[in-house]
Scaffold this motif. Structure first.
Motif, PDB file in Angstrom:
ATOM      1  N   LEU A  20      34.878  45.893  34.115  1.00 48.57           N
ATOM      2  CA  LEU A  20      36.097  45.107  34.373  1.00 48.57           C
ATOM      3  C   LEU A  20      36.046  43.762  33.652  1.00 48.57           C
ATOM      4  O   LEU A  20      37.053  43.287  33.136  1.00 48.57           O
ATOM      5  CB  LEU A  20      36.265  44.885  35.879  1.00 48.57           C
ATOM      6  CG  LEU A  20      36.875  46.049  36.629  1.00 48.57           C
ATOM      7  CD1 LEU A  20      36.690  45.890  38.114  1.00 48.57           C
ATOM      8  CD2 LEU A  20      38.355  46.162  36.309  1.00 48.57           C
ATOM      9  N   ASP A  21      34.837  43.159  33.604  1.00 45.82           N
ATOM     10  CA  ASP A  21      34.694  41.867  32.905  1.00 45.82           C
ATOM     11  C   ASP A  21      34.948  42.013  31.403  1.00 45.82           C
ATOM     12  O   ASP A  21      35.427  41.082  30.758  1.00 45.82           O
ATOM     13  CB  ASP A  21      33.307  41.273  33.150  1.00 45.82           C
ATOM     14  CG  ASP A  21      33.246  40.570  34.502  1.00 45.82           C
ATOM     15  OD1 ASP A  21      34.288  40.537  35.185  1.00 45.82           O
ATOM     16  OD2 ASP A  21      32.162  40.079  34.874  1.00 45.82           O
ATOM     17  N   LEU A  23      37.177  43.896  30.117  1.00 36.99           N
ATOM     18  CA  LEU A  23      38.638  43.844  29.978  1.00 36.99           C
ATOM     19  C   LEU A  23      39.161  42.418  30.150  1.00 36.99           C
ATOM     20  O   LEU A  23      40.075  41.990  29.454  1.00 36.99           O
ATOM     21  CB  LEU A  23      39.297  44.757  31.013  1.00 36.99           C
ATOM     22  CG  LEU A  23      39.032  46.249  30.893  1.00 36.99           C
ATOM     23  CD1 LEU A  23      39.600  46.975  32.085  1.00 36.99           C
ATOM     24  CD2 LEU A  23      39.660  46.785  29.623  1.00 36.99           C
ATOM     25  N   VAL A  24      38.563  41.672  31.106  1.00 34.45           N
ATOM     26  CA  VAL A  24      39.062  40.324  31.401  1.00 34.45           C
ATOM     27  C   VAL A  24      38.701  39.359  30.271  1.00 34.45           C
ATOM     28  O   VAL A  24      39.556  38.628  29.772  1.00 34.45           O
ATOM     29  CB  VAL A  24      38.496  39.811  32.748  1.00 34.45           C
ATOM     30  CG1 VAL A  24      38.959  38.385  33.024  1.00 34.45           C
ATOM     31  CG2 VAL A  24      38.935  40.708  33.882  1.00 34.45           C
ATOM     32  N   PHE A  25      37.433  39.358  29.858  1.00 30.43           N
ATOM     33  CA  PHE A  25      36.963  38.348  28.890  1.00 30.43           C
ATOM     34  C   PHE A  25      37.030  38.809  27.438  1.00 30.43           C
ATOM     35  O   PHE A  25      36.769  38.022  26.533  1.00 30.43           O
ATOM     36  CB  PHE A  25      35.524  37.928  29.223  1.00 30.43           C
ATOM     37  CG  PHE A  25      35.412  37.280  30.565  1.00 30.43           C
ATOM     38  CD1 PHE A  25      36.007  36.050  30.803  1.00 30.43           C
ATOM     39  CD2 PHE A  25      34.746  37.894  31.605  1.00 30.43           C
ATOM     40  CE1 PHE A  25      35.925  35.453  32.045  1.00 30.43           C
ATOM     41  CE2 PHE A  25      34.665  37.307  32.849  1.00 30.43           C
ATOM     42  CZ  PHE A  25      35.256  36.082  33.065  1.00 30.43           C
TER      43      PHE A  25
ATOM     44  N   GLU B 329      42.018  39.188  37.871  1.00 30.80           N
ATOM     45  CA  GLU B 329      41.362  40.499  37.806  1.00 30.80           C
ATOM     46  C   GLU B 329      41.952  41.447  38.854  1.00 30.80           C
ATOM     47  O   GLU B 329      42.227  42.613  38.563  1.00 30.80           O
ATOM     48  CB  GLU B 329      39.861  40.316  38.042  1.00 30.80           C
ATOM     49  CG  GLU B 329      39.018  41.490  37.603  1.00 30.80           C
ATOM     50  CD  GLU B 329      37.538  41.201  37.725  1.00 30.80           C
ATOM     51  OE1 GLU B 329      37.017  40.448  36.892  1.00 30.80           O
ATOM     52  OE2 GLU B 329      36.925  41.706  38.676  1.00 30.80           O
ATOM     53  N   TYR B 333      43.846  43.922  36.255  1.00 26.76           N
ATOM     54  CA  TYR B 333      42.915  44.931  35.745  1.00 26.76           C
ATOM     55  C   TYR B 333      42.480  45.944  36.801  1.00 26.76           C
ATOM     56  O   TYR B 333      42.369  47.131  36.507  1.00 26.76           O
ATOM     57  CB  TYR B 333      41.694  44.242  35.124  1.00 26.76           C
ATOM     58  CG  TYR B 333      42.086  43.379  33.968  1.00 26.76           C
ATOM     59  CD1 TYR B 333      42.407  43.933  32.736  1.00 26.76           C
ATOM     60  CD2 TYR B 333      42.181  42.002  34.107  1.00 26.76           C
ATOM     61  CE1 TYR B 333      42.804  43.145  31.679  1.00 26.76           C
ATOM     62  CE2 TYR B 333      42.578  41.202  33.051  1.00 26.76           C
ATOM     63  CZ  TYR B 333      42.890  41.778  31.836  1.00 26.76           C
ATOM     64  OH  TYR B 333      43.289  40.992  30.787  1.00 26.76           O
TER      65      TYR B 333
END
Lengths: 89, 364
Positions: A20-21, A23-25, B329, B333
């Motif tokens: 998930l990180d 995708l975020v960063f 998030e 996401y």
């Protein structure tokens, strides 16, 4: 088996959070994963993971039973067994 | 031996508190001006979850989610899905713990170290989860009374402190109905309504398809009404613009309460609502996770509860670096990568597979 279960849950959870990180960063997976790992300055999470594994090991190696066997009172147990024998006879 | 069933009233309160807990504090995401309408609109497609999940249950004689996955996907792929769901539930539990910690840190205990707060809270969660779903369900009735009482108190106090201005909800539908529908489908449908999938795990104890359909519908209706009233209270007291930029809108609304300079600082009441709600929600997720992991590794659930609670606590600290990232998030996401596949796609495919593999009269 409990230790293995906790280990698998921990690793998969960390991989999921790293995914998930990514995708975020918008950073490479390895970098994000290394950033996520609980290492020295962030000791609180290290202690929490360690406590989880200690608890799992305690259950797996039946530490409560072992300690009871070593230090627990045995007279009561014998007494109850004697009573059971008497009842059966 | 069939497990004893949980009382339907307890099941209803459990589902209602579960739906209200964290969503009542964050409110409906303020991506559109009329966010209070989003909850109402999301209710109708959310009913499709009830249809889907009850169809799954009735097709397999009220089998739980994990055995159903194994039956539909086969032994190996089924076990992989069970593990995937267990990790998903653990991750959601971690996110909920983080929600609670963020709020407590900003409202009550500003200088208490996060690990201490987290450790104490996860011990409570683990202890609750250790009691099993029946104990959690009985506990839910008590929590619902507290949560509703506090919400009513909050509304009454806001009214008496002249903080409620009905005109603040205007302009009504300034951008039309389409953004509201879009927000309902992209946010509110998956959180909190879609998270009800966790209750499929406990269906053998909760009453099966028939009970699930009825009780969940009532819980959805009640949650929809309460969440809409809560959203309206936030908009009436803060205004559309302030609500948009507030992370904990209900908390900010509670801060406005001032009755003759005697009754002030009611934000602690809001913090209590989320503490109780999150405690129950996390216990449900943790218990579902332990059931899944215990099924795969053939261990007793009780043995895994405390270690997995500690892992969830550590995850709650690691899950995001700051509050802004946590919200982004969660809203963007997590919905697309986790909620949609695991709340809709996998159950839908599972149902199709079950229908094909176990047709009436067909041997598998």
């Amino acid at each position: 088996m409990t230790i293995l279960a906790v280990f698998v849950a921990t690793v998969l959870g960390l991989l999921l959070m790293a995914g998930l990180d990514v995708l975020v960063f918008k950073q490479p997976f390895v970098r994000v994963f290394v950033d996520l790992l609980p290492v020295f300055p962030d000791t609180s999470t290290v202690f929490m993971f360690a406590a989880a594994f200690v608890m799992a090991a305690w259950v797996d190696f039946k530490m409560t039973d072992r300690l009871k066997k070593k230090f627990g009172k045995q007279s009561n147990k014998q007494g109850s067994e004697e009573n059971r024998d008497a009842k059966q006879s | 031996m069939t497990p004893s069933k949980v009382n339907p009233v307890d099941t209803f309160t459990l589902q209602l508190v579960f739906l209200l807990s964290t969503s009542i504090i964050f409110g409906t995401p303020s991506v559109v001006p009329d966010s209070w309408l989003v909850g109402l609109v999301a209710f109708f497609p959310a009913c499709l979850f009830i249809v889907l999940y009850s169809a799954m249950l009735s097709s397999q004689h009220d089998l739980g989610l994990y055995p159903m996955l194994e039956k539909a996907w086969g032994k190996i792929a089924g076990k992989m899905f069970v593990l995937l769901y267990a990790i998903y539930f653990l991750y959601i539990a971690a996110r909920n713990i983080r929600d609670m910690i963020e709020l407590v840190m900003s409202a009550l205990l500003r200088i208490t170290p996060v690990p201490i707060l987290t450790s104490l809270f996860i011990m409570l969660i683990a202890y609750t989860a250790l009691g099993g779903i029946k104990a959690i369900a009985r506990f839910a009735s008590l929590i619902l009374c507290i949560v509703l009482l506090m919400l009513v108190t909050l509304a009454v106090f806001l009214m008496f402190s002249s903080s409620i201005i009905l005109e603040q909800m205007l302009p009504f539908l300034s951008k039309g109905m389409w953004p509201v529908i879009q927000s309902a489908f992209t946010h509110s449908l998956w959180f909190p309504y879609g998270e009800i999938i966790v209750f499929l795990v406990f269906q053998p104890e909760l009453g099966g398809a028939k009970g699930f359909r009825k009780i969940t519908l009532y819980a959805f209706i009640s949650a929809c009404i309460i969440l809409t009233i809560s959203d309206l209270l936030q908009i009436w007291s803060l205004g559309i613009e302030s609500k948009k930029y507030s992370v904990f809108a209900l908390l900010d609304a509670a801060r406005l309460i001032n009755i003759a300079n005697i009754i002030t600082r009611m934000d602690a009441v809001v913090a209590l609502i989320i503490i109780f709600g999150t405690l129950l929600k996390c216990s449900v997720f943790l218990f579902a996770c332990t059931e899944g992991i215990a099924r795969i590794f053939k261990v007793k659930t009780g043995k895994l509860t405390f270690p997995l609670a500690l892992v969830a606590g550590a995850f709650s600290i690691l899950v995001t670096r700051n509050s802004a990232e946590h919200v982004t998030e969660g809203l963007k996401y997590v919905i697309y990568t986790m909620h949609i596949p695991l709340q809709l796609l996998v159950p839908l495919l599972t149902l199709i597979l079950l229908r094909i593999r176990y047709r009436k009269g067909a041997a598998t």
